[in-house]
Design a protein around this motif. Structure first.
Motif, PDB file in Angstrom:
ATOM      1  N   LEU A 186       1.004  -1.089   0.168  1.00  0.00           N
ATOM      2  CA  LEU A 186      -0.078   0.139   0.068  1.00  0.00           C
ATOM      3  C   LEU A 186       1.134   1.137  -0.024  1.00  0.00           C
ATOM      4  O   LEU A 186       0.651   2.069  -0.785  1.00  0.00           O
ATOM      5  N   ILE A 187       1.855   1.314   0.704  1.00  0.00           N
ATOM      6  CA  ILE A 187       2.840   2.434   0.951  1.00  0.00           C
ATOM      7  C   ILE A 187       3.485   2.457  -0.666  1.00  0.00           C
ATOM      8  O   ILE A 187       3.639   3.595  -0.833  1.00  0.00           O
ATOM      9  N   ALA A 188       4.002   1.549  -1.314  1.00  0.00           N
ATOM     10  CA  ALA A 188       4.401   1.584  -2.399  1.00  0.00           C
ATOM     11  C   ALA A 188       3.613   1.994  -3.513  1.00  0.00           C
ATOM     12  O   ALA A 188       4.090   3.044  -4.517  1.00  0.00           O
ATOM     13  N   LEU A 189       2.158   2.153  -3.282  1.00  0.00           N
ATOM     14  CA  LEU A 189       1.197   2.372  -4.473  1.00  0.00           C
ATOM     15  C   LEU A 189       1.051   4.027  -4.127  1.00  0.00           C
ATOM     16  O   LEU A 189       0.568   4.876  -4.974  1.00  0.00           O
ATOM     17  N   LEU A 190       1.110   4.409  -2.711  1.00  0.00           N
ATOM     18  CA  LEU A 190       0.902   5.491  -2.151  1.00  0.00           C
ATOM     19  C   LEU A 190       2.143   6.827  -2.718  1.00  0.00           C
ATOM     20  O   LEU A 190       1.711   7.772  -2.880  1.00  0.00           O
ATOM     21  N   ILE A 191       3.307   6.273  -2.788  1.00  0.00           N
ATOM     22  CA  ILE A 191       4.585   6.974  -2.683  1.00  0.00           C
ATOM     23  C   ILE A 191       4.510   7.717  -4.343  1.00  0.00           C
ATOM     24  O   ILE A 191       4.496   8.804  -4.353  1.00  0.00           O
ATOM     25  N   PRO A 192       4.154   6.985  -5.326  1.00  0.00           N
ATOM     26  CA  PRO A 192       4.055   7.963  -6.590  1.00  0.00           C
ATOM     27  C   PRO A 192       2.986   8.865  -6.505  1.00  0.00           C
ATOM     28  O   PRO A 192       3.199  10.154  -7.339  1.00  0.00           O
ATOM     29  N   LEU A 193       1.773   8.708  -5.954  1.00  0.00           N
ATOM     30  CA  LEU A 193       0.738   9.699  -5.817  1.00  0.00           C
ATOM     31  C   LEU A 193       1.065  10.810  -4.927  1.00  0.00           C
ATOM     32  O   LEU A 193       0.810  12.179  -5.299  1.00  0.00           O
ATOM     33  N   LEU A 194       1.941  10.574  -3.793  1.00  0.00           N
ATOM     34  CA  LEU A 194       2.258  11.698  -2.840  1.00  0.00           C
ATOM     35  C   LEU A 194       3.329  12.552  -3.761  1.00  0.00           C
ATOM     36  O   LEU A 194       3.347  13.789  -3.636  1.00  0.00           O
ATOM     37  N   ALA A 195       4.244  11.682  -4.332  1.00  0.00           N
ATOM     38  CA  ALA A 195       5.291  12.580  -5.407  1.00  0.00           C
ATOM     39  C   ALA A 195       4.527  13.546  -6.267  1.00  0.00           C
ATOM     40  O   ALA A 195       4.888  14.558  -6.415  1.00  0.00           O
ATOM     41  N   LEU A 196       3.422  12.856  -6.979  1.00  0.00           N
ATOM     42  CA  LEU A 196       2.905  13.576  -7.816  1.00  0.00           C
ATOM     43  C   LEU A 196       2.087  14.922  -7.333  1.00  0.00           C
ATOM     44  O   LEU A 196       2.299  16.066  -7.866  1.00  0.00           O
ATOM     45  N   LEU A 223       4.624  21.916  -3.999  1.00  0.00           N
ATOM     46  CA  LEU A 223       5.666  22.867  -4.409  1.00  0.00           C
ATOM     47  C   LEU A 223       5.336  24.137  -5.167  1.00  0.00           C
ATOM     48  O   LEU A 223       5.860  25.324  -4.885  1.00  0.00           O
ATOM     49  N   PRO A 224       4.490  23.977  -6.197  1.00  0.00           N
ATOM     50  CA  PRO A 224       4.021  25.098  -7.005  1.00  0.00           C
ATOM     51  C   PRO A 224       3.379  26.511  -5.986  1.00  0.00           C
ATOM     52  O   PRO A 224       3.576  27.398  -6.137  1.00  0.00           O
ATOM     53  N   MET A 225       2.509  25.900  -5.066  1.00  0.00           N
ATOM     54  CA  MET A 225       1.910  26.446  -4.275  1.00  0.00           C
ATOM     55  C   MET A 225       2.535  27.232  -3.273  1.00  0.00           C
ATOM     56  O   MET A 225       2.248  28.327  -2.771  1.00  0.00           O
ATOM     57  N   GLY A 226       3.711  26.632  -2.778  1.00  0.00           N
ATOM     58  CA  GLY A 226       4.492  26.772  -1.785  1.00  0.00           C
ATOM     59  C   GLY A 226       5.462  28.059  -2.396  1.00  0.00           C
ATOM     60  O   GLY A 226       5.636  28.993  -1.706  1.00  0.00           O
ATOM     61  N   TYR A 227       5.818  27.892  -3.778  1.00  0.00           N
ATOM     62  CA  TYR A 227       6.663  28.760  -4.231  1.00  0.00           C
ATOM     63  C   TYR A 227       5.777  30.269  -4.465  1.00  0.00           C
ATOM     64  O   TYR A 227       6.340  31.329  -4.332  1.00  0.00           O
ATOM     65  N   LEU A 228       4.595  29.875  -4.915  1.00  0.00           N
ATOM     66  CA  LEU A 228       3.617  31.269  -5.101  1.00  0.00           C
ATOM     67  C   LEU A 228       3.505  31.839  -3.666  1.00  0.00           C
ATOM     68  O   LEU A 228       3.528  32.979  -3.759  1.00  0.00           O
TER      69      LEU A 228
END
Length: 297
Positions: free
Chosen positions: A19-29, A36-41
């Protein structure tokens, strides 16, 4: 501990890591595309303003937010944007409900044709949609030519380069989403419920008010959220088919970024707009849901 217990523990551990392996790509996305864009904004919104560049590197300042709070132009454009969003949302949801209801009442090739019209419009690029609005509604467009030909009008209607043009352009963009959102919920309504209401003496308008509309409230909520958020951030429609009076927050942010190179003011305005949109949507959804689980699908 028995062998069976150890095996069960290993299986549970494997399942957890899977389950963690499936969630990692979604969290990275989510992190890469949203956080990151919202943080930079948000960071740029607290940078210092300078006439010699986009912003002062490494600085911290509230100048951008002071501009948003003090500028009468920002207040005027923000008020217009919110009213514009409400107007387009109401029209979009109304059209979506009527269109979805008509689609549900249709059958065979008629239903297929109506659904195809809503779905295929989503595959049409924004530029093509707006060009279609110009072709249909301009003073020398299809609609005015038809009305003049049948002698309904003596002079062409001015339907673009004004508020009407901006609204029409935005409706071309958001109405398909309202249609599909409402139809997706309406398609779950059992026909026997409608027939029972008719058998009990209700006419079609009353069935629509007391059976259809309550059932499609989740779809209305989804269509309203999409229409409002997209319209508050509208840029191309008001810019290309509106006049100078139909300036939205998106148009002003673009001017601040690309013409004035005032990034802190543009970022602060974007952050304030996002906060206002979230607050308005949250209040509306809570109000809608207070009717006894109205948003439950």
């Amino acid at each position: 501990m028995s062998a069976i217990d150890r095996r069960s523990g290993i299986d549970a551990l494997v399942e957890r890591w899977r389950l963690i392996a499936l969630l990692i790509p979604l969290l990275a996305l989510d992190l890469g595309l949203f956080a990151l864009p919202m943080g930079y904004l948000l960071r740029i919104s607290f940078a210092g303003r300078t006439p010699g560049g986009a912003f002062v590197e490494g600085s911290w300042s509230l100048d951008g937010y002071r501009y948003v709070l003090d500028s009468a132009l920002v207040h005027e454009i923000l008020a217009f944007t919110l009213l514009f969003g409400v107007l387009v949302t109401v029209l979009s949801v109304a059209i979506g409900v009527v269109y979805a209801y008509g689609t549900r009442r249709a059958s065979g090739w008629q239903r297929t044709l109506l659904l195809s019209g809503a779905v295929l419009s989503l595959f049409t690029t924004l530029v093509v949609k707006l060009f279609a609005v110009v072709l249909v509604f301009s003073p020398v467009g299809v609609l005015n030519d038809l009305l003049l030909w049948v002698s309904v009008l003596d002079d062409p209607l001015l339907l673009i380069d004004n508020l009407i043009g901006a609204v029409l352009a935005q409706l071309y963009i958001v109405v398909p989403y309202s249609i599909l959102a409402v139809y997706a919920v309406l398609s779950t309504l059992e026909e026997t419920v409608v027939e029972a209401a008719l058998d009990l003496g209700a006419d079609r308008p009353r069935v629509f008010r007391e059976v259809i509309l309550p059932h499609v409230r989740p779809g209305i909520a989804v269509g309203a959220v999409i229409s409002f958020t997209w319209t508050v951030g509208a840029y191309a429609g008001p810019l290309l088919l509106g006049s100078g009076s139909e300036r939205t927050i998106g148009v002003l942010v673009s001017e601040l970024l690309l013409s004035r190179f005032d990034w802190p003011a543009a970022a602060a305005l974007a952050v304030v707009t996002i906060a206002i949109v979230f607050a308005v949507l949250l209040a509306a959804l809570l109000r809608l849901d207070s009717g006894g689980g109205a948003l439950d699908a």
